[in-house]
Design a protein around this motif. Structure first.
Motif, short mmCIF file in Angstrom:
data_model
loop_
_atom_site.label_atom_id
_atom_site.label_comp_id
_atom_site.label_asym_id
_atom_site.label_seq_id
_atom_site.Cartn_x
_atom_site.Cartn_y
_atom_site.Cartn_z
N SER A 153 0.80 -1.23 0.00
CA SER A 153 0.00 0.00 0.00
C SER A 153 0.83 1.28 0.00
O SER A 153 0.27 2.37 0.07
N GLU A 154 2.14 1.14 -0.10
CA GLU A 154 2.96 2.34 -0.20
C GLU A 154 3.06 2.75 -1.67
O GLU A 154 3.27 1.91 -2.54
N ASN A 158 2.59 5.77 5.77
CA ASN A 158 2.42 6.18 4.38
C ASN A 158 1.80 5.10 3.50
O ASN A 158 1.79 5.23 2.28
N ALA A 159 1.27 4.03 4.11
CA ALA A 159 0.63 2.94 3.35
C ALA A 159 -0.84 3.27 3.19
O ALA A 159 -1.70 2.77 3.92
N THR A 160 -1.18 4.09 2.20
CA THR A 160 -2.55 4.59 2.06
C THR A 160 -3.24 4.15 0.76
O THR A 160 -4.38 4.52 0.52
N HIS A 161 -2.55 3.38 -0.07
CA HIS A 161 -3.11 3.02 -1.38
C HIS A 161 -4.44 2.29 -1.24
O HIS A 161 -5.42 2.64 -1.92
N ALA A 162 -4.52 1.27 -0.39
CA ALA A 162 -5.76 0.50 -0.22
C ALA A 162 -6.89 1.40 0.29
O ALA A 162 -8.03 1.30 -0.17
N ASP A 163 -6.57 2.29 1.24
CA ASP A 163 -7.59 3.20 1.77
C ASP A 163 -8.14 4.11 0.68
O ASP A 163 -9.35 4.37 0.61
N GLU A 164 -7.26 4.61 -0.18
CA GLU A 164 -7.71 5.50 -1.24
C GLU A 164 -8.57 4.76 -2.26
O GLU A 164 -9.52 5.33 -2.81
N LEU A 165 -8.25 3.49 -2.53
CA LEU A 165 -9.09 2.70 -3.44
C LEU A 165 -10.48 2.50 -2.84
O LEU A 165 -11.50 2.62 -3.55
N LEU A 166 -10.53 2.17 -1.56
CA LEU A 166 -11.84 1.98 -0.92
C LEU A 166 -12.65 3.27 -0.93
O LEU A 166 -13.86 3.26 -1.14
N GLU A 167 -11.99 4.39 -0.72
CA GLU A 167 -12.69 5.66 -0.74
C GLU A 167 -13.23 5.97 -2.12
O GLU A 167 -14.34 6.50 -2.27
N ALA A 168 -12.46 5.62 -3.17
CA ALA A 168 -12.86 5.94 -4.54
C ALA A 168 -13.93 5.00 -5.07
O ALA A 168 -14.86 5.43 -5.77
N PHE A 169 -13.82 3.70 -4.73
CA PHE A 169 -14.73 2.72 -5.34
C PHE A 169 -15.82 2.23 -4.40
O PHE A 169 -16.82 1.65 -4.85
#
Length: 437
Positions: free
Chosen positions: A358-359, A394-405
């Motif tokens: 997720s980084e 700084n491991a936010t990639h998964a969180d941003e995907l959940l927020e977007a989709f």
């Protein structure tokens, strides 16, 4: 019970005692399997063997050196039968220490274990064949004329256009009524009669012409006979067929479609992806490969590794690569989009599975990855976050995907922090696809 029955029973017991599928996926050795053969360890089960009866110490056939309770040695079983020394028990593993299943069986058992029900779509058309004559067209050879349909259409017209002629003739006997008056009255009563018919009837009319004072007087004293009653009494002498009633039987064209799939597996190989993270990625993506191989008629797999750049690799090196570079996940999706151009979505089922910790570089997820995921047509996009011991700041990639989709039915996000989370991640991914189907 004979020896064959004992061996069959051993096989059955071995199958029942093989390592639990979830336990195997989460903790077992995956390296002993291949893309077309899954080897699941079997808990040790003693092979059946002969032993001397302690009650019989002598007699013909005893031989020298045999002790009570000693197993019978079968030539060729421990060696090649030419006098080699016997090995110690348990020195080498035998075939009985593994239960082998093909991907089809693996997929079926995983469905049962996880409660899944994924039915793949057939996409690529292999051939078109003629089925039963269930379709109809307006043209065709006389031999395929559908007489039953022709009769039904003619009969419907007969019922729709027939009327009680005597009732209409009574309208001509209304005092002072002419042909136009009778025509307007009849059409108002929804009687399907033409003006020409009324004119002909008036010309042939005999007898009194002022029997009724008005049309209301007529309706009060004369009952109109339904068409269906009259046809049952008099029968049908003629059915008016027309060319537009003709229908010709035509065979249904059946497309035989192949259930095929292409999977693009994406893995972060940057410096932050330590050995434990790489192992968790392998434990999720490898069973998914086996599962989809078992579900589809044809399955192709492409492997993309990335740090700040992306490149395609062979499966054998996919899980072992590690670089010291940074991370830019969008580079992998750009390459995935190029790869998938070889597999048109109207012909191929397409999956994009990505995994990492997720980084990602600043703003890359929002500005590049998410738009690319929306542009790439796929049955399912999935991201697997592997963060043993919890996520980094700084491991936010998964969180941003959940927020977007959010709860999109074609995007799955799973988190794996330890081996026991693996089957939950697989379920999250495959159940999302199952719901989409």
């Amino acid at each position: 019970m004979g020896l064959k029955d004992d061996l069959d029973r051993f096989s059955d017991v071995g199958e029942q005692r093989r390592q639990d599928l979830s336990e195997f996926i989460s903790h077992g050795d995956l390296t002993g399997s291949s893309p077309d053969r899954v080897r699941v360890p079997v808990k040790i089960v003693d092979l059946p063997s002969f032993e001397y009866d302690r009650r019989s110490m002598g007699g013909v056939g005893k031989g020298e050196g045999a002790q009570p309770g000693q197993p019978v040695s079968v030539p060729g079983e421990d060696g090649d039968g030419d006098g080699e020394e016997d090995g110690e028990p348990g020195d080498e593993s035998g075939d009985h220490e593994y239960y082998e299943m093909d991907p089809e069986e693996f997929a079926q058992e995983l469905d049962e274990e996880l409660g899944l029900d994924l039915e793949p779509k057939g996409k690529r058309v292999l051939e078109e064949i003629e089925g039963e004559f269930t379709d109809v067209t307006r043209t065709g050879p006389d031999s395929t004329l559908d007489f039953e349909e022709l009769f039904k259409r003619g009969l419907k017209r007969k019922l729709a256009t027939d009327f009680d002629g005597e009732y209409v003739r009574e309208g001509l006997r209304v005092s002072g009524a002419d042909v136009d008056d009778v025509y307007r009255w009849a059409r108002g009563k929804r009687i399907p009669v033409s003006r020409a018919w009324i004119a002909d009837a008036a010309a042939d009319l005999a007898g009194e012409t002022d029997r009724w004072e008005s049309f209301e007087d007529l309706e009060e004293h004369v009952e109109r006979e339904p068409v269906s009653v009259r046809l049952r009494q008099e029968g049908i002498q003629k059915i008016p067929f027309r060319r537009e009633d003709e229908r010709y039987r035509h065979p249904e064209i059946i497309e035989r479609r192949q259930k095929n799939v292409v999977v693009v597996n994406i893995r972060d190989v940057s410096g932050s992806m330590r050995e434990r993270k790489r192992e968790l990625v392998e434990r999720v993506l490898t069973p998914l490969d086996w599962y989809l191989t078992g579900k589809y008629d044809e399955a192709q797999f492409r492997y993309v590794a990335h740090d700040a750049e992306a490149w395609e690799v062979e499966r054998g090196e996919f899980f072992g690569i590690q670089s010291g570079g940074g991370t830019r996940i969008s580079a992998a999706y750009e390459l995935a989009a190029e790869i998938l151009e070889e597999y048109p979505f109207e012909e191929w089922n397409r999956y994009v599975f990505a995994a990492g910790d997720s980084e990602n570089s600043a703003n890359d997820t929002r500005e590049r990855v998410i738009p690319l995921m929306r542009e790439i047509d796929a049955n399912l996009h999935a991201y697997v976050e592997t963060q043993p011991g919890g996520g980094a700041v700084n491991a936010t990639h998964a969180d941003e995907l959940l927020e977007a989709f959010g709860d999109a039915d074609d995007v799955a996000v799973a988190r794996v922090s330890e081996a026991d989370d693996v089957t939950d991640a697989i379920y999250e991914i495959l159940s999302t696809e199952s719901d989409t189907e």
